[in-house]
Design a protein around this motif. Sequence first.
Motif, PDB file in Angstrom:
ATOM      1  N   LEU A 166      -5.350   2.533  12.673  1.00 16.76           N
ATOM      2  CA  LEU A 166      -5.792   2.278  11.476  1.00 16.76           C
ATOM      3  C   LEU A 166      -4.518   2.076  10.538  1.00 16.76           C
ATOM      4  CD1 LEU A 166      -7.819   3.574   9.092  1.00 16.76           C
ATOM      5  CD2 LEU A 166      -6.539   5.716   9.326  1.00 16.76           C
ATOM      6  N   VAL A 167      -5.133   0.964   9.538  1.00 14.57           N
ATOM      7  CA  VAL A 167      -3.513   0.373   8.739  1.00 14.57           C
ATOM      8  C   VAL A 167      -4.460   0.853   7.120  1.00 14.57           C
ATOM      9  CG1 VAL A 167      -5.684  -2.083   9.332  1.00 14.57           C
ATOM     10  CG2 VAL A 167      -2.776  -1.825   8.040  1.00 14.57           C
ATOM     11  N   THR A 168      -3.462   0.987   6.586  1.00 16.80           N
ATOM     12  CA  THR A 168      -3.994   1.579   5.810  1.00 16.80           C
ATOM     13  C   THR A 168      -3.491   0.442   4.806  1.00 16.80           C
ATOM     14  OG1 THR A 168      -1.889   2.467   4.405  1.00 16.80           O
ATOM     15  CG2 THR A 168      -4.016   3.878   5.360  1.00 16.80           C
ATOM     16  N   THR A 169      -4.500  -0.008   3.044  1.00 16.11           N
ATOM     17  CA  THR A 169      -3.508  -1.088   1.812  1.00 16.11           C
ATOM     18  C   THR A 169      -4.507  -0.304   0.546  1.00 16.11           C
ATOM     19  OG1 THR A 169      -3.312  -2.973   0.752  1.00 16.11           O
ATOM     20  CG2 THR A 169      -5.808  -2.620   2.352  1.00 16.11           C
ATOM     21  N   ASP A 170      -3.493  -0.692  -0.477  1.00 14.67           N
ATOM     22  CA  ASP A 170      -3.537  -0.229  -1.410  1.00 14.67           C
ATOM     23  C   ASP A 170      -3.975  -1.262  -2.266  1.00 14.67           C
ATOM     24  OD1 ASP A 170      -1.387  -1.886  -2.302  1.00 14.67           O
ATOM     25  OD2 ASP A 170      -0.244  -0.190  -3.344  1.00 14.67           O
ATOM     26  N   GLY A 171      -4.331  -2.619  -2.219  1.00 13.64           N
ATOM     27  CA  GLY A 171      -4.797  -3.442  -2.340  1.00 13.64           C
ATOM     28  C   GLY A 171      -3.888  -4.647  -3.205  1.00 13.64           C
ATOM     29  N   SER A 172      -2.521  -4.627  -3.352  1.00 17.75           N
ATOM     30  CA  SER A 172      -1.598  -5.065  -3.680  1.00 17.75           C
ATOM     31  C   SER A 172      -1.056  -5.959  -3.331  1.00 17.75           C
ATOM     32  CB  SER A 172      -0.483  -4.140  -4.245  1.00 17.75           C
ATOM     33  OG  SER A 172       0.264  -3.269  -3.022  1.00 17.75           O
ATOM     34  N   GLU A 173      -0.511  -7.454  -2.971  1.00 16.88           N
ATOM     35  CA  GLU A 173       0.269  -7.996  -1.848  1.00 16.88           C
ATOM     36  C   GLU A 173       1.426  -7.312  -0.681  1.00 16.88           C
ATOM     37  OE1 GLU A 173      -1.137 -10.959  -1.260  1.00 16.88           O
ATOM     38  OE2 GLU A 173      -2.625 -10.462  -2.302  1.00 16.88           O
ATOM     39  N   LEU A 174       2.119  -6.462  -2.057  1.00 16.67           N
ATOM     40  CA  LEU A 174       2.383  -5.452  -0.977  1.00 16.67           C
ATOM     41  C   LEU A 174       2.029  -4.585  -0.210  1.00 16.67           C
ATOM     42  CD1 LEU A 174       6.054  -4.739  -0.378  1.00 16.67           C
ATOM     43  CD2 LEU A 174       5.728  -2.844  -1.998  1.00 16.67           C
ATOM     44  N   GLY A 175       1.178  -3.809  -0.597  1.00 14.25           N
ATOM     45  CA  GLY A 175       0.189  -3.295   0.258  1.00 14.25           C
ATOM     46  C   GLY A 175      -0.306  -3.812   1.539  1.00 14.25           C
ATOM     47  N   HIS A 176      -0.807  -5.625   1.587  1.00 18.21           N
ATOM     48  CA  HIS A 176      -1.571  -6.125   2.449  1.00 18.21           C
ATOM     49  C   HIS A 176      -0.484  -6.030   3.465  1.00 18.21           C
ATOM     50  CE1 HIS A 176      -5.322  -5.826   0.424  1.00 18.21           C
ATOM     51  NE2 HIS A 176      -5.188  -7.140  -0.655  1.00 18.21           N
ATOM     52  N   LEU A 177       0.850  -6.416   3.064  1.00 22.59           N
ATOM     53  CA  LEU A 177       1.926  -7.076   3.933  1.00 22.59           C
ATOM     54  C   LEU A 177       1.289  -6.558   5.632  1.00 22.59           C
ATOM     55  CD1 LEU A 177       4.965  -7.179   1.949  1.00 22.59           C
ATOM     56  CD2 LEU A 177       3.463  -8.584   3.147  1.00 22.59           C
ATOM     57  N   ALA A 178       0.815  -5.012   6.033  1.00 22.49           N
ATOM     58  CA  ALA A 178       0.793  -4.311   7.086  1.00 22.49           C
ATOM     59  C   ALA A 178      -0.423  -4.425   8.140  1.00 22.49           C
ATOM     60  CB  ALA A 178       0.511  -2.859   6.940  1.00 22.49           C
ATOM     61  N   LEU A 179      -1.028  -5.185   6.084  1.00 18.70           N
ATOM     62  CA  LEU A 179      -2.319  -6.079   7.617  1.00 18.70           C
ATOM     63  C   LEU A 179      -2.219  -7.033   8.616  1.00 18.70           C
ATOM     64  CD1 LEU A 179      -4.345  -6.740   4.467  1.00 18.70           C
ATOM     65  CD2 LEU A 179      -4.503  -4.855   6.049  1.00 18.70           C
ATOM     66  N   PRO A 180      -1.506  -8.007   8.631  1.00 19.85           N
ATOM     67  CA  PRO A 180      -0.918  -8.709  10.019  1.00 19.85           C
ATOM     68  C   PRO A 180      -0.270  -8.321  10.536  1.00 19.85           C
ATOM     69  CG  PRO A 180       0.069  -9.803   7.878  1.00 19.85           C
ATOM     70  CD  PRO A 180      -0.858  -8.733   7.184  1.00 19.85           C
ATOM     71  N   HIS A 181       0.462  -7.546  10.396  1.00 16.29           N
ATOM     72  CA  HIS A 181       1.526  -6.333  12.294  1.00 16.29           C
ATOM     73  C   HIS A 181       0.222  -5.876  12.245  1.00 16.29           C
ATOM     74  CE1 HIS A 181       5.029  -7.614  10.505  1.00 16.29           C
ATOM     75  NE2 HIS A 181       4.583  -7.669   9.271  1.00 16.29           N
ATOM     76  N   ALA A 182      -0.384  -4.991  11.749  1.00 20.15           N
ATOM     77  CA  ALA A 182      -2.102  -4.270  12.797  1.00 20.15           C
ATOM     78  C   ALA A 182      -3.065  -5.186  13.158  1.00 20.15           C
ATOM     79  CB  ALA A 182      -2.287  -3.065  11.488  1.00 20.15           C
ATOM     80  N   ARG A 183      -3.007  -6.340  12.790  1.00 25.72           N
ATOM     81  CA  ARG A 183      -4.125  -6.970  13.356  1.00 25.72           C
ATOM     82  C   ARG A 183      -3.448  -7.221  14.757  1.00 25.72           C
ATOM     83  NH1 ARG A 183      -9.210  -8.701  14.030  1.00 25.72           N
ATOM     84  NH2 ARG A 183      -8.827  -9.306  12.410  1.00 25.72           N
ATOM     85  N   ALA A 184      -2.165  -8.608  14.653  1.00 23.95           N
ATOM     86  CA  ALA A 184      -1.015  -9.040  15.985  1.00 23.95           C
ATOM     87  C   ALA A 184      -1.633  -7.180  17.062  1.00 23.95           C
ATOM     88  CB  ALA A 184      -0.210  -9.455  15.635  1.00 23.95           C
ATOM     89  N   LEU A 185      -0.927  -6.700  16.464  1.00 21.67           N
ATOM     90  CA  LEU A 185      -0.442  -5.117  18.174  1.00 21.67           C
ATOM     91  C   LEU A 185      -2.431  -4.572  18.566  1.00 21.67           C
ATOM     92  CD1 LEU A 185       0.725  -3.016  18.902  1.00 21.67           C
ATOM     93  CD2 LEU A 185       0.657  -1.834  17.258  1.00 21.67           C
TER      94      LEU A 185
END
Length: 165
Positions: free
Chosen positions: A5-24
């Motif tokens: 489960l990856v979360t984001t608040d919709g901000s660019e900073l929040g979106h930084l976790a998305l590629p990390h979660a995708r790669a894993l």
Amino acid sequence: MTHILVTTDGSELGHLALPHARALADALHAQLTVLSVVPDDTMLVGEFAYIPPVSGPDEVARVQATEADLAERLPGAAVRAELARGRHTTRVILDVAAELTPDLIVMGTHGRSGLGRALLGSVAEGVAHHAPAPVLLVRAGQPLTAWAAPGALGVPAGLPSGPVA
């Protein structure tokens, strides 16, 4: 590990976790679910009370726009946008995590400390302390890791193959 489960608040900073979660998730062939908490249109009444928002077309449109944006950013991931409905963002994330029972939660963090964290609070800290699963926090500037499945490319189980250049 079968579900991240990856979360984001919709901000660019929040979106930084998305590629990390995708790669894993890709390396582990795990299901990936992305969650964004959509804040209420809450009306404050006085200092300590509020009138709960009434669902309407604006809320539905915001949820749909959030889901469309996340689906574009993470093709193939399960996408979920949750209205806060008067709950704190931390509570919404914990409720969804309890429902989905992921093996790992990945989220970005602003990395605030001291007075900034005391005044603004920390969603990441609240989730990390109360989550039903381990939490991986990603800070701004963190290089993307090229994860490999255990045994692939001569990588021992549980070790990343190193940062992506």
